[in-house]
Motif scaffolding. Sequence first.
Motif, PDB file in Angstrom:
ATOM      1  N   PHE A  41       0.819  -1.218   0.000  1.00 16.83           N
ATOM      2  CA  PHE A  41       0.000   0.000   0.000  1.00 16.83           C
ATOM      3  C   PHE A  41       0.855   1.271   0.000  1.00 16.83           C
ATOM      4  N   VAL A  42       2.142   1.126   0.315  1.00 21.21           N
ATOM      5  CA  VAL A  42       3.041   2.274   0.339  1.00 21.21           C
ATOM      6  C   VAL A  42       3.302   2.802  -1.073  1.00 21.21           C
ATOM      7  N   VAL A  43       3.186   1.936  -2.079  1.00 22.38           N
ATOM      8  CA  VAL A  43       3.500   2.336  -3.452  1.00 22.38           C
ATOM      9  C   VAL A  43       2.667   3.538  -3.901  1.00 22.38           C
ATOM     10  N   PRO A  44       1.319   3.487  -3.827  1.00 29.68           N
ATOM     11  CA  PRO A  44       0.558   4.668  -4.237  1.00 29.68           C
ATOM     12  C   PRO A  44       0.786   5.873  -3.335  1.00 29.68           C
ATOM     13  N   LEU A  45       1.046   5.650  -2.044  1.00 35.45           N
ATOM     14  CA  LEU A  45       1.315   6.776  -1.154  1.00 35.45           C
ATOM     15  C   LEU A  45       2.572   7.523  -1.587  1.00 35.45           C
ATOM     16  N   ALA A  46       3.638   6.774  -1.883  1.00 36.68           N
ATOM     17  CA  ALA A  46       4.918   7.391  -2.221  1.00 36.68           C
ATOM     18  C   ALA A  46       4.882   8.051  -3.595  1.00 36.68           C
ATOM     19  N   PHE A  47       4.438   7.309  -4.611  1.00 35.09           N
ATOM     20  CA  PHE A  47       4.511   7.847  -5.972  1.00 35.09           C
ATOM     21  C   PHE A  47       3.414   8.867  -6.252  1.00 35.09           C
ATOM     22  N   SER A  48       2.275   8.743  -5.609  1.00 34.98           N
ATOM     23  CA  SER A  48       1.246   9.774  -5.775  1.00 34.98           C
ATOM     24  C   SER A  48       1.672  11.079  -5.101  1.00 34.98           C
ATOM     25  N   THR A  49       2.339  10.972  -3.951  1.00 37.23           N
ATOM     26  CA  THR A  49       2.881  12.172  -3.308  1.00 37.23           C
ATOM     27  C   THR A  49       3.894  12.850  -4.217  1.00 37.23           C
ATOM     28  N   LEU A  50       4.790  12.068  -4.801  1.00 32.98           N
ATOM     29  CA  LEU A  50       5.770  12.631  -5.735  1.00 32.98           C
ATOM     30  C   LEU A  50       5.066  13.298  -6.911  1.00 32.98           C
ATOM     31  N   PHE A  51       4.048  12.655  -7.447  1.00 33.62           N
ATOM     32  CA  PHE A  51       3.311  13.207  -8.584  1.00 33.62           C
ATOM     33  C   PHE A  51       2.703  14.566  -8.236  1.00 33.62           C
ATOM     34  N   VAL A  52       2.089  14.649  -7.070  1.00 29.55           N
ATOM     35  CA  VAL A  52       1.438  15.896  -6.663  1.00 29.55           C
ATOM     36  C   VAL A  52       2.476  16.986  -6.411  1.00 29.55           C
ATOM     37  N   MET A  53       3.606  16.615  -5.814  1.00 30.10           N
ATOM     38  CA  MET A  53       4.623  17.610  -5.469  1.00 30.10           C
ATOM     39  C   MET A  53       5.262  18.264  -6.690  1.00 30.10           C
ATOM     40  N   VAL A  54       5.190  17.610  -7.829  1.00 31.92           N
ATOM     41  CA  VAL A  54       5.874  18.138  -9.008  1.00 31.92           C
ATOM     42  C   VAL A  54       4.934  18.946  -9.901  1.00 31.92           C
ATOM     43  N   GLN A  55       3.692  19.075  -9.490  1.00 30.47           N
ATOM     44  CA  GLN A  55       2.742  19.818 -10.300  1.00 30.47           C
ATOM     45  C   GLN A  55       2.995  21.329 -10.188  1.00 30.47           C
ATOM     46  N   GLY A  56       2.873  22.019 -11.309  1.00 32.05           N
ATOM     47  CA  GLY A  56       2.936  23.472 -11.319  1.00 32.05           C
ATOM     48  C   GLY A  56       4.301  24.073 -11.095  1.00 32.05           C
ATOM     49  N   ILE A  57       5.357  23.306 -11.294  1.00 29.16           N
ATOM     50  CA  ILE A  57       6.704  23.852 -11.130  1.00 29.16           C
ATOM     51  C   ILE A  57       7.514  23.584 -12.395  1.00 29.16           C
ATOM     52  N   SER A  58       8.589  24.328 -12.536  1.00 29.39           N
ATOM     53  CA  SER A  58       9.439  24.195 -13.716  1.00 29.39           C
ATOM     54  C   SER A  58      10.252  22.905 -13.646  1.00 29.39           C
ATOM     55  N   ALA A 190       1.340   6.178  -9.390  1.00 27.74           N
ATOM     56  CA  ALA A 190       1.134   7.615  -9.590  1.00 27.74           C
ATOM     57  C   ALA A 190      -0.295   7.947  -9.969  1.00 27.74           C
ATOM     58  N   LEU A 191      -1.021   6.979 -10.488  1.00 26.52           N
ATOM     59  CA  LEU A 191      -2.364   7.251 -11.008  1.00 26.52           C
ATOM     60  C   LEU A 191      -3.339   7.767  -9.944  1.00 26.52           C
ATOM     61  N   PRO A 192      -3.317   7.257  -8.711  1.00 26.84           N
ATOM     62  CA  PRO A 192      -4.204   7.857  -7.702  1.00 26.84           C
ATOM     63  C   PRO A 192      -3.914   9.337  -7.458  1.00 26.84           C
ATOM     64  N   GLY A 193      -2.623   9.716  -7.487  1.00 23.80           N
ATOM     65  CA  GLY A 193      -2.283  11.123  -7.339  1.00 23.80           C
ATOM     66  C   GLY A 193      -2.793  11.948  -8.493  1.00 23.80           C
ATOM     67  N   ALA A 194      -2.673  11.411  -9.705  1.00 26.48           N
ATOM     68  CA  ALA A 194      -3.201  12.105 -10.875  1.00 26.48           C
ATOM     69  C   ALA A 194      -4.716  12.216 -10.801  1.00 26.48           C
ATOM     70  N   ALA A 195      -5.349  11.167 -10.309  1.00 22.90           N
ATOM     71  CA  ALA A 195      -6.801  11.192 -10.175  1.00 22.90           C
ATOM     72  C   ALA A 195      -7.244  12.221  -9.137  1.00 22.90           C
ATOM     73  N   PHE A 196      -6.477  12.367  -8.078  1.00 15.01           N
ATOM     74  CA  PHE A 196      -6.790  13.333  -7.024  1.00 15.01           C
ATOM     75  C   PHE A 196      -6.854  14.756  -7.572  1.00 15.01           C
ATOM     76  N   LEU A 197      -6.013  15.055  -8.559  1.00 13.01           N
ATOM     77  CA  LEU A 197      -5.960  16.387  -9.136  1.00 13.01           C
ATOM     78  C   LEU A 197      -6.940  16.573 -10.291  1.00 13.01           C
TER      79      LEU A 197
END
Length: 525
Positions: A41-58, A190-197
């Motif tokens: 269950f850590v996989v979506p937590l870690a990679f979705s967090t990374l996905f969200v953190m990289v949004q909107g930055i250069s 990463a897909l759950p993080g993408a879905a969250f946004l």
Amino acid sequence: MEAISEDDARMQSTRLPLRTLLAAAAGALSVLAIPPFSLLFVVPLAFSTLFVMVQGISAWRALLVGWSFGLGQFGFGISWIAESFYVDAERFGVLAIPSVAGLAAVLALFPGLAVALFAQFKRLTSGRPLASSLLLATCWFGTEWLRGHLLTGFPWNLAGYTLVEYDALRQPAAWIGSYGLSFIVVFAGALPGAAFLAEKQARLKSLAVVGIVVLAVWAAGTVRIASDAPAAPGIDLRLVQGNIPQGEKWEPGSRERTLTRYLDLSDRPGKFDLLLWPETAFPGFLDEDAAARSRIAGAVPEHALLLTGAPDRVETDDGSLYFNALQAYDSSGRILAGYAKHHLVPFGEYVPLSDWLPLERMTEGLGDFAPGPGPRTLALPGAPLVAAAICYEIIFPGHVIDAEFRPDWIYNATNDAWFGTSIGPEQHLASARMRAVEEGLPVVRAANTGISAVIDATGAVLERLDTGTTGIIDAPLPGARAATLYSRFGDWTSLVLIATCWIFLGGITAVGARPKGHVRKDECG
């Protein structure tokens, strides 16, 4: 790199420290998804967090965020390497923390590059969750593959290894290898993080895709486990784990104690055809020591064979060449074949750029080891064909066996005494299990200490001796499966998978973009 406005840059700079801290925490958390923890269950937590953190930055700032994720991942994931510096603490102890920190910082550049590439090109996905997740997974695949091949390569703790402990989920490595499995893991993670946004409708579709991917991987793996069950070749093994402390192994006078222990363990009651001793089980040049070979012959039954790790040396016009070798002996003490380790550990078995770097290598010996010619299949009388892989070599996907002369099993002689009771030996075992799946071959692992094991061609551990244990394993050699797709085509299969995913996504996107309610003229009444 993508240009941004002054206001956007100011906003990014304000939030960047928080992003990097959260990314580093997510990276450290990701280690809990691999052995010995294997918390899926850590996989979506870690990679979705990374996905969200990289949004909107250069892309440049994304590089720092991705590097922070990697620093957390490797800082925790390879912390066990520090143990090896304390084996000879007087000479190397002071280097433990800076060396591990420096290595983690360098390895973190690969996740950093993956995230920077993602940030650079994510505008092409138009914010669509599937496309965005697929892009991150593709970038991760590319940089993870580079990490496994650039310079000497270090493919440790690949993202795909999060599935090692799950029988069905690890089986697709037989078709797409560990790098391809990493692609699937990062995409689904990463897909759950993408879905969250995303908008609500897209969110539900994205989560449904996660379920479909997991179900498809599980179903394919279940079918593979149930099919093509191999017959055992009828060979009995004895694996010997001497559990010799690394700090004592090369001390003057220790050779006799070491040899006596291995002989006593080998001489326990029981029948075997192959006696397997680990890497450098004999701390000397066994092929030059007739007395030692004579004693060993007494522990090898008639018609049985011994495979043991031992240093080797060859005299040349330019001096002596030293090899970390695996040697095969018959019951008379006659050497039958040998294999020299070709993928050596930097600073452990040789010093890169030794003419310029005033550093010592960490292992005892008379000089740097020389590399062997490459993977080799050994043909031994009365035994199935065997591929030799010494210690570190087992971590390299697609580079363990001779593809032109396919063996029936892989023998991984190793010595993890360098790493004590840390998480390192469990991670090393995970690599061996993935090689079994990828090649469709059983892997037999004899370690000086932690972890000796018999692994079948699906990656299942049938027998094991844990770290810190002195003992033997008596077990039959498992059967080999037919050559896998990955064993025939290597990482090209992963590229086909990735290309297919993009083509499929492009197809459904094009269909979804067709105007609704459009009526051709010839359809009008």
